[in-house]
Design a protein around this motif. Structure first.
Motif, mmCIF file in Angstrom:
data_model
loop_
_atom_site.group_PDB
_atom_site.id
_atom_site.type_symbol
_atom_site.label_atom_id
_atom_site.label_comp_id
_atom_site.label_asym_id
_atom_site.label_seq_id
_atom_site.Cartn_x
_atom_site.Cartn_y
_atom_site.Cartn_z
ATOM 1 N N MET A 107 -18.293 45.616 4.350
ATOM 2 C CA MET A 107 -18.862 45.504 3.002
ATOM 3 C C MET A 107 -20.230 46.177 2.973
ATOM 4 N N PRO A 108 -20.316 47.397 2.417
ATOM 5 C CA PRO A 108 -21.560 48.172 2.504
ATOM 6 C C PRO A 108 -22.624 47.782 1.496
ATOM 7 N N TYR A 109 -22.282 46.950 0.504
ATOM 8 C CA TYR A 109 -23.236 46.634 -0.557
ATOM 9 C C TYR A 109 -23.112 45.166 -0.931
ATOM 10 N N PHE A 110 -24.263 44.516 -1.121
ATOM 11 C CA PHE A 110 -24.306 43.089 -1.441
ATOM 12 C C PHE A 110 -24.629 42.903 -2.918
ATOM 13 N N ARG A 111 -23.911 41.996 -3.567
ATOM 14 C CA ARG A 111 -24.144 41.683 -4.974
ATOM 15 C C ARG A 111 -24.819 40.315 -5.081
ATOM 16 N N GLU A 112 -25.998 40.291 -5.685
ATOM 17 C CA GLU A 112 -26.733 39.035 -5.792
ATOM 18 C C GLU A 112 -26.205 38.179 -6.932
ATOM 19 N N ARG A 113 -26.557 36.920 -6.897
ATOM 20 C CA ARG A 113 -26.084 35.950 -7.881
ATOM 21 C C ARG A 113 -26.985 35.979 -9.122
ATOM 22 N N LEU A 114 -26.361 35.894 -10.293
ATOM 23 C CA LEU A 114 -27.107 35.773 -11.539
ATOM 24 C C LEU A 114 -27.353 34.300 -11.840
ATOM 25 N N PHE A 115 -28.370 34.036 -12.652
ATOM 26 C CA PHE A 115 -28.717 32.660 -12.980
ATOM 27 C C PHE A 115 -28.907 32.514 -14.481
ATOM 28 N N PRO A 116 -28.630 31.328 -15.017
ATOM 29 C CA PRO A 116 -28.860 31.097 -16.447
ATOM 30 C C PRO A 116 -30.328 31.292 -16.796
ATOM 31 N N THR A 117 -30.579 31.759 -18.003
ATOM 32 C CA THR A 117 -31.945 31.949 -18.482
ATOM 33 C C THR A 117 -32.058 31.392 -19.888
ATOM 34 N N ASN A 141 -30.027 45.178 -0.753
ATOM 35 C CA ASN A 141 -28.612 45.100 -1.135
ATOM 36 C C ASN A 141 -27.717 45.972 -0.268
ATOM 37 N N TRP A 142 -28.284 46.977 0.389
ATOM 38 C CA TRP A 142 -27.464 47.928 1.133
ATOM 39 C C TRP A 142 -27.251 47.519 2.586
ATOM 40 N N HIS A 143 -27.556 46.287 2.907
ATOM 41 C CA HIS A 143 -27.225 45.796 4.245
ATOM 42 C C HIS A 143 -25.705 45.684 4.380
ATOM 43 N N SER A 144 -25.175 46.074 5.513
ATOM 44 C CA SER A 144 -23.724 46.055 5.733
ATOM 45 C C SER A 144 -23.281 44.697 6.258
ATOM 46 N N ASP A 145 -22.407 44.033 5.505
ATOM 47 C CA ASP A 145 -21.772 42.796 5.954
ATOM 48 C C ASP A 145 -20.402 43.119 6.540
ATOM 49 N N TRP A 146 -19.886 42.246 7.398
ATOM 50 C CA TRP A 146 -18.544 42.452 7.926
ATOM 51 C C TRP A 146 -17.892 41.099 8.223
ATOM 52 N N ALA A 147 -16.579 41.127 8.300
ATOM 53 C CA ALA A 147 -15.832 39.895 8.542
ATOM 54 C C ALA A 147 -14.530 40.213 9.260
ATOM 55 N N LEU A 148 -14.039 39.226 9.998
ATOM 56 C CA LEU A 148 -12.744 39.296 10.677
ATOM 57 C C LEU A 148 -11.942 38.051 10.313
ATOM 58 N N VAL A 157 3.268 25.137 9.080
ATOM 59 C CA VAL A 157 1.814 25.235 9.212
ATOM 60 C C VAL A 157 1.330 26.632 8.850
ATOM 61 N N ASP A 158 0.313 26.700 7.971
ATOM 62 C CA ASP A 158 -0.410 27.932 7.659
ATOM 63 C C ASP A 158 -1.827 27.784 8.186
ATOM 64 N N LEU A 159 -2.234 28.726 9.028
ATOM 65 C CA LEU A 159 -3.528 28.625 9.702
ATOM 66 C C LEU A 159 -4.309 29.911 9.515
ATOM 67 N N GLY A 160 -5.605 29.782 9.228
ATOM 68 C CA GLY A 160 -6.488 30.931 9.131
ATOM 69 C C GLY A 160 -7.774 30.671 9.890
ATOM 70 N N VAL A 161 -8.240 31.678 10.633
ATOM 71 C CA VAL A 161 -9.515 31.598 11.352
ATOM 72 C C VAL A 161 -10.323 32.831 10.974
ATOM 73 N N SER A 162 -11.566 32.642 10.558
ATOM 74 C CA SER A 162 -12.372 33.757 10.076
ATOM 75 C C SER A 162 -13.755 33.744 10.702
ATOM 76 N N TYR A 163 -14.353 34.945 10.726
ATOM 77 C CA TYR A 163 -15.745 35.101 11.171
ATOM 78 C C TYR A 163 -16.438 36.045 10.205
ATOM 79 N N PHE A 164 -17.610 35.649 9.723
ATOM 80 C CA PHE A 164 -18.375 36.455 8.768
ATOM 81 C C PHE A 164 -19.787 36.643 9.280
ATOM 82 N N SER A 165 -20.327 37.864 9.093
ATOM 83 C CA SER A 165 -21.706 38.146 9.453
ATOM 84 C C SER A 165 -22.323 38.982 8.337
ATOM 85 N N GLY A 166 -23.394 38.471 7.748
ATOM 86 C CA GLY A 166 -24.040 39.196 6.656
ATOM 87 C C GLY A 166 -24.863 38.260 5.790
ATOM 88 N N PHE A 167 -25.116 38.674 4.554
ATOM 89 C CA PHE A 167 -25.908 37.878 3.641
ATOM 90 C C PHE A 167 -25.135 36.654 3.153
#
Length: 355
Positions: A107-117, A141-148, A157-167
């Motif tokens: 994920m080459p680009y990060f999208r920040e959260r909007l807030f009510p005003t 915003n241009w920090h690269s995130d990645w996940a597996l 049984v349905d099983l998922g295992v994940s790893y995330f690194s980033g914002f």
């Protein structure tokens, strides 16, 4: 409006899809917004699937909270249930084997959260100043995130295992004061690492569900989980309707923060679901109109705060669907991070035309 356009070739093994979104609000200007939910190429080459563009991905199995779901940013302007997501720029590859599906995400680009005003509801009692947003990384915003992720199904049984690194998709809100001495909140996005596990076992009419994470961030390392069941009673009416009984326990070892002053929330990334119980009923009419009703309540076992949830929908003819969504808070304790929302009940009636 949420239009979807798709073009496929080679028997559907490759396709382009665009899903847009736009809302015009006649009262609150900030809620008038638009977004590209999907704009992607997908190619399937035997056991390999490649995706490039803006996409939405959902991980998780529990009803009350989605702990492991972390790829997309929440569209907080669209709804209060935190289940609408912005499109995320990414490149992903998934390879399916007899040992499960192995997926990687860049994920080459990060999208920040909007807030009510302004007059938006629900709202925080202190203004969130996005112009002063902070990022732990100098790339902003241009920090690269990645996940597996590894996912497999073995019988029931349905099983998922994940790893995330980033914002982190959830900013910390730092208390500050502007030049006039007025309090304001500054969003700060920390770099995190997160391991997640989601598990669902289908045992006839009984579904067992579990999600758990362990997150490392600059403030503190913590674990959180949600687990429970859904039991379905089939054919409870003469028309063949089904009734599901749901129960989940929610835990987050960060606990709750302490408000700095009455009406001002704690300014740390704590969770309202630190020691909570969710119970609910799901009605599926199994009729030609696809009538569905979900009602539930979340009880904080520590502060005794309560939140109630209502979701209902059915089709009207061939092209119309009507739905009702509600969120209601009662007896919200001043020790609860939801205290600023204690008077902000939410009710939405929606009529959608599909063509």
């Amino acid at each position: 409006m949420e239009p979807t356009i798709e073009y496929a070739w080679k028997g559907g093994s490759q396709f382009l899809r665009f899903t847009g979104f736009a809302r015009v609000d006649t009262v609150v200007e900030n809620r008038t917004h638009a977004d590209v939910r999907e704009a992607k190429y997908v190619g399937v080459f035997g056991p390999l699937e490649l995706t490039a563009g803006l996409d939405r991905r959902f991980w998780g199995v529990t009803e009350a909270v989605h702990l492991v779901n972390i790829i997309n940013q929440v569209d907080t302007l669209e709804d209060v249930d935190f289940e609408d997501y912005l499109g995320q720029p990414l490149i992903s590859a998934a390879y399916t084997t007899r040992f499960g599906t192995f997926s990687g995400f860049y994920m080459p680009y990060f999208r920040e959260r909007l807030f009510p005003t302004g007059e938006d509801r629900p709202n925080l009692p202190v203004h969130v100043n996005r112009e002063l947003t902070q990022y732990e990384s100098g790339d902003n915003n241009w920090h690269s995130d990645w996940a597996l992720r590894w996912a497999m199904d073995a019988g029931p049984v349905d099983l998922g295992v994940s790893y995330f690194s980033g914002f982190s998709r959830e900013p910390r809100l730092l208390l500050s004061f502007n030049s006039f001495g007025q309090p304001q909140l500054i969003p700060r996005y920390d770099l995190i690492d997160q391991v997640g596990v989601d598990l669902q076992a289908t045992l006839g009419a009984l579904l067992l569900k579990f999600e758990g994470i362990h997150r490392w961030d600059p403030v503190n390392d913590y674990a959180a989980f949600a687990g429970g069941f859904e039991y379905t009673l089939y054919g409870v009416s003469a028309a063949g309707a089904d009734l599901g009984i749901l129960a989940e326990y929610l835990y987050d070892e960060r606990g709750k923060g302490t408000p700095l002053a009455p009406g001002i929330p704690p300014f740390s990334n704590v969770s309202p679901y630190d020691d909570d119980l969710f119970v609910g009923l799901r009605w599926s009419g199994n009729d030609i109109a696809t009538t569905e009703i979900l009602g539930g309540a979340i009880l904080d076992l520590d502060t005794k705060s309560k939140a109630f949830v209502l979701e209902a929908s059915r089709r009207l003819g061939a092209n119309l669907r009507i739905s009702l969504d509600g969120r209601f808070f009662t007896s919200v304790s001043t020790r609860d991070v939801l205290y600023p929302l204690g008077d902000d009940d939410f009710l939405q009636l929606k009529l959608q035309w599909h063509y």
